[in-house]
Design a protein around this motif. Structure first.
Motif, short mmCIF file in Angstrom:
data_model
loop_
_atom_site.label_atom_id
_atom_site.label_comp_id
_atom_site.label_asym_id
_atom_site.label_seq_id
_atom_site.Cartn_x
_atom_site.Cartn_y
_atom_site.Cartn_z
N LEU A 223 -11.52 2.96 -0.65
CA LEU A 223 -11.52 4.31 -0.11
C LEU A 223 -11.44 4.31 1.41
O LEU A 223 -10.92 5.27 2.00
CB LEU A 223 -12.77 5.06 -0.56
N LEU A 227 -4.00 2.77 3.86
CA LEU A 227 -3.02 2.25 2.90
C LEU A 227 -1.88 1.51 3.57
O LEU A 227 -1.20 0.72 2.95
CB LEU A 227 -2.47 3.42 2.07
N ILE A 295 -9.55 10.24 -8.01
CA ILE A 295 -9.48 9.55 -6.72
C ILE A 295 -8.04 9.15 -6.40
O ILE A 295 -7.55 9.37 -5.28
CB ILE A 295 -10.40 8.31 -6.73
N LEU A 296 -7.36 8.56 -7.37
CA LEU A 296 -5.98 8.14 -7.15
C LEU A 296 -5.05 9.32 -6.95
O LEU A 296 -4.09 9.26 -6.16
CB LEU A 296 -5.50 7.27 -8.32
N GLU A 298 -5.89 12.22 -5.59
CA GLU A 298 -6.13 12.71 -4.23
C GLU A 298 -5.37 11.89 -3.19
O GLU A 298 -4.90 12.43 -2.18
CB GLU A 298 -7.63 12.67 -3.91
N LYS A 299 -5.24 10.60 -3.43
CA LYS A 299 -4.53 9.72 -2.50
C LYS A 299 -3.04 9.65 -2.78
O LYS A 299 -2.31 8.93 -2.09
CB LYS A 299 -5.13 8.30 -2.56
N LEU A 301 -1.70 8.30 -5.41
CA LEU A 301 -1.42 6.95 -5.92
C LEU A 301 -1.58 6.84 -7.43
O LEU A 301 -1.50 5.74 -7.97
CB LEU A 301 -2.38 5.95 -5.26
#
Length: 448
Positions: A223, A227, A295-296, A298-299, A301
């Motif tokens: 987190l 990236l 979580i992924l 939001e990113k 990914l």
């Protein structure tokens, strides 16, 4: 800074080291204030660090300068104070890098010895700036050296000094970043392949309690890592998920009651004590996987980044096949407990893979996915065949079975519809055939 060498030579070893740390801090502060992009400490300064702090002589004929144990303790206290008093994180990180970045020379052993003592002291006295710098060091350094640092902390707080575990446990709240990297390092170190590489019970209890209290802890490094910064190839994984899955799957076989008890701090610890801990850890890991879609997403990914590496899964399956084959060869002497342990290992593997794939923590292309399925099927079909890597040529069953990990997921555009693979008949009655990729047929069983 090269011009201060002559002023350091007449000083005693502790005074010279203290003076050099003072000048190093000023030198790096000035470098940062100048606004230089990507500031780097010059070679002459690194040479001074090696000569007057790490005590590696630059002249073959020079007398080796060494500190007494008391002087070294004073130096560690001085270093703790320097990092604590420096308010700028950029400066702290550059000073830490100048002291402990490995250079591939004879000074590296001295670096590692001093680093282990400094981080151990930082844990003992709660020096958060040092733990934060050490977390960055663990993220950027070759994994061989990372596990050496982890071993020092395990020895200091879980083995050598009785009752000191609570001190190490406090790093969870003091520095979550360091705690996450520490978990990744110890799961890399202890692969459960031998008694010596099986985690001490106190360490296991501590890690289980950390993750139960905060499942997102194991994702802290991921987190907080930009990236755009790719991980060095030889570094630790960005999360400890792969190592934790390996622990949970291999634990029933590593802690079998009919094996010699694992020795921890001079006392025997067997499956009866470790089993519930690994069961709780397995549940926590599955819960972490279930956090990942949000979580992924939001990113940006989701479906693009695998936090559980397929190479790690292939290595785990290969290890498990060897363990089960060894159990098969000794069925005439091994009790039903061994059969139950083998079945539990298979159940956990199936659960972990299915939940990871359902939540896109594990991504499989058609080719790699079918090879994973081949290895899984070979475990159940016997005789066990050994595969060293994931590039083993696939067998003749449909590759489409690998592409749709969970039956409830819709077929992706452009891919053939998924046909569930029928359970493979097993010649081993103690290992019933498992429908690995057809939903979630294995309920979590905390009683094991």
């Amino acid at each position: 800074m090269g011009d201060i060498r002559q002023s350091l030579l007449p000083r005693d070893v502790l005074s010279a080291a203290k003076e050099l740390l003072y000048h190093l801090d000023i030198y790096i502060c000035n470098m940062v204030q100048s606004g230089r992009q990507a500031p780097q400490v010059d070679t002459k300064t690194l040479d001074l660090v090696e000569e007057f702090i790490l005590h590696v002589p630059k002249d073959r004929n020079a007398q080796v300068r060494r500190m007494s144990a008391l002087q070294e303790l004073h130096l560690l206290e001085i270093m703790c104070s320097c990092f604590q008093e420096q308010s700028r994180d950029t400066v702290r990180q550059l000073v830490f890098s100048a002291l402990f970045s490995l250079q591939g020379n004879q000074a590296d052993e001295s670096r590692m010895a001093l680093l282990g003592k400094l981080v151990s002291m930082a844990v003992a006295v709660g020096r958060i700036p040092i733990l934060e710098c050490a977390a960055t060091w663990l993220q950027r350094t070759h994994r061989v050296y990372c596990i050496r640092l982890a071993q020092v902390l395990v020895d200091d707080y879980c083995s050598l000094v009785p009752g000191s575990v609570p001190t190490l446990q406090n790093i969870h709240s003091a520095s979550p970043r360091f705690c996450c990297q520490f978990i990744t390092a110890v799961t890399t170190l202890y692969d459960l392949s031998t008694e010596e590489l099986t985690p001490p019970l106190e360490l296991l209890k501590m890690i289980v309690s950390w993750i139960q209290e905060d499942p997102r802890l194991v994702l802290i490094t991921f987190l907080n890592t930009p990236l755009s910064n790719s991980q060095p190839v030889s570094s630790l994984d960005v999360t400890p998920l792969g190592g934790l899955v390996r622990w949970c799957v291999k634990a029933p076989l590593a802690y079998r009651k009919d094996k010699k008890p694992v020795m921890v701090n001079g006392t025997g610890e067997n499956e009866q004590e470790a089993g519930p801990l690994f069961s709780a850890l397995h549940l926590s890991v599955l819960q972490v996987f279930m956090l990942l879609p949000n979580i992924l997403t939001e990113k940006g990914l989701f479906g693009r980044l695998a936090l559980l590496q397929i190479e790690s899964v292939a290595a785990l399956i290969s290890d498990l096949s060897r363990l089960l084959d060894q159990a098969d060869k000794h069925t005439h002497t091994i009790s039903d407990e061994s059969h139950a342990a083998s079945q539990l290992a298979l159940d956990r593997l199936a659960q972990a893979l299915q939940v990871a794939m359902a939540n896109r923590a594990l991504l499989c292309s058609r080719g790699k996915g079918s090879r994973i399925l081949n290895l899984l099927q070979l475990i159940l079909s016997g005789p066990v065949m050994y595969y060293n890597n994931i590039h083993t040529p696939p067998l003749s069953f449909s590759p489409h079975a690998a592409h749709s990990p969970i039956a409830s997921h819709p077929t992706l555009p452009g891919h053939a519809p998924h046909t569930p693979m029928a359970p493979h008949p097993s010649p081993h009655p103690q290992y019933p055939a498992q429908p690995f990729m057809t939903g979630l047929p294995f309920p979590y069983r905390p009683g094991h």
